[in-house]
Design an enzyme around this catalytic site. Structure first.
Site, PDB file in Angstrom:
ATOM      1  N   ASP A  72       0.834  -1.204   0.000  1.00 12.85           N
ATOM      2  CA  ASP A  72       0.000   0.000   0.000  1.00 12.85           C
ATOM      3  C   ASP A  72       0.865   1.249   0.000  1.00 12.85           C
ATOM      4  O   ASP A  72       2.059   1.214   0.317  1.00 12.85           O
ATOM      5  CB  ASP A  72      -0.951   0.000   1.200  1.00 12.85           C
ATOM      6  N   GLU A 130      -0.105  -0.977   5.643  1.00 18.18           N
ATOM      7  CA  GLU A 130       1.010  -0.578   6.509  1.00 18.18           C
ATOM      8  C   GLU A 130       0.982   0.914   6.808  1.00 18.18           C
ATOM      9  O   GLU A 130       1.450   1.343   7.865  1.00 18.18           O
ATOM     10  CB  GLU A 130       2.344  -0.945   5.843  1.00 18.18           C
TER      11      GLU A 130
END
Length: 358
Positions: A72, A130
């Site tokens: 991400d 994350e």
């Protein structure tokens, strides 16, 4: 539907990964593409949990290493699609995610597909969420649901380190100091007690504080203690009766979060202090034989990681871990985020040498 071809160069794979937007919460398309890319390879057992993809060899080697990276990114800000640029004689790939941290993920994808018979068993992990709340972190979710998938003797996290090695990480603790006063009209301030003024001693302590440099397993971690937020005030003509000061302590991995909290309670005695967030640090574990071979293979001297990273999740499981990936960490999240092409190539070469045992 966009596909990823592991036969492409790691630089081209980085470009293709970055052009598949995957802002936290929107990783599905990229996770699907990674899963499809790995499916044809018989030497890999491919598993999935949400938008986290795990691929591992099961060759019966004497050691297992875990190599992980998050897929991400922070939100895009007119920095996609990617493009190539030249700066000061170096070639760069520009765009969101190039540094944090799809270049590392692309290197991992290529090597996972090509290293059919590595010298150690390898668990490759590409995980989600994350860049947001720790409660959503895909690696943390795997650790909770499937801890056996994170088992290993050593771990490498592909966080950007400019192709250098950064061992372990500092821990982080955020606390809130609260003061109470007596509300009054500011024209008659003497009948009240100003809660903001009550923070003066705490601010003085912060301004005068000298952070420690602490040696842990041969690396020197520099600590820091900073005010990161202040709030208070009712109106422009009212003496405030409440105020808050947010403080962030980055502590060396020789301490636990509990040790760090105790240090702040001693430093700010007399204040109402509550813990707002805490994450343990991670010792570097560079004395492990796998770590020693890793440093030799990538031709690097380890440095400390001052920020917090997910290596701490491995450390909590008793697995020594380091950060190693392409990209200048100062460019992470920047609007001009860009990774040097030669760092992508260097990280691929270093990991390939280490995992091949050559």
């Amino acid at each position: 539907m966009r596909d990823l071809d592991p036969a492409a160069t790691s630089v081209e794979l980085t470009r293709r990964m970055c052009d598949i937007q995957s802002v936290s919460g929107g990783e599905r398309e990229l996770a699907d593409a990674i899963e499809r890319a790995l499916a044809p390879f018989a030497h890999l057992e491919v598993l999935r949990d949400g938008d986290a993809i795990v691929a591992r060899t099961n060759l019966g080697r004497g050691s297992r290493v875990v190599i992980a990276g998050h897929i991400d990114t922070v939100p895009v800000n007119e920095n996609l699609p990617t493009r190539f640029e030249e700066h000061d004689g170096r070639d760069y790939l520009w765009g969101r995610g190039t540094v944090d941290m799809k270049a590392g993920c692309a290197v991992h994808l290529k090597l996972a597909a090509e290293l059919v018979s590595p010298a150690v068993d390898v668990t490759w992990i590409w995980y989600d969420h994350e860049e947001v709340s720790a409660a959503l972190n895909g690696l943390g979710r795997l650790a909770d649901r499937h801890p056996e998938l994170l088992h290993g003797d050593f771990a490498v996290l592909g966080e950007p380190t400019a192709a250098e090695v950064e061992g372990g990480c500092n821990g982080t603790l955020r606390v809130i100091l609260r003061t109470r006063g007596v509300r009054a009209h500011s024209a008659r301030a003497w009948v009240g007690r100003n809660a903001i003024h009550g923070l003066a001693d705490a601010l003085r302590l912060l301004a005068e504080y000298e952070p420690a440099s602490v040696e842990v397993d041969g690396l020197v971690y520099r600590e820091s203690l900073s005010a990161v937020g202040i709030a208070g005030g009712i109106a422009g003509n009212v003496v405030p009766d409440a105020a808050e000061l947010a403080i962030n302590y980055r502590f060396a991995p020789d301490k636990s979060a509990r040790d760090a909290e105790q240090h702040l309670r001693e430093l700010f005695q007399g204040y109402d202090l509550t813990v707002d967030d805490a994450a343990e640090g991670a010792r570097p574990g560079l004395d492990h034989p796998l770590a020693e071979r890793f440093l030799a293979a990538v031709n690097a001297t380890a440095k400390p990681k001052y920020g917090w990273t997910d290596v701490a999740r491995f450390s909590a499981l008793g697995i020594p871990a380091v950060n190693y990936g392409p990209g200048d960490p100062l460019k992470a999240h920047a609007d001009d985020e860009r990774v040097a092409v030669d760092e992508i190539v260097s990280c691929e070469r270093g990991l390939r040498t280490w995992l091949s045992g050559s």
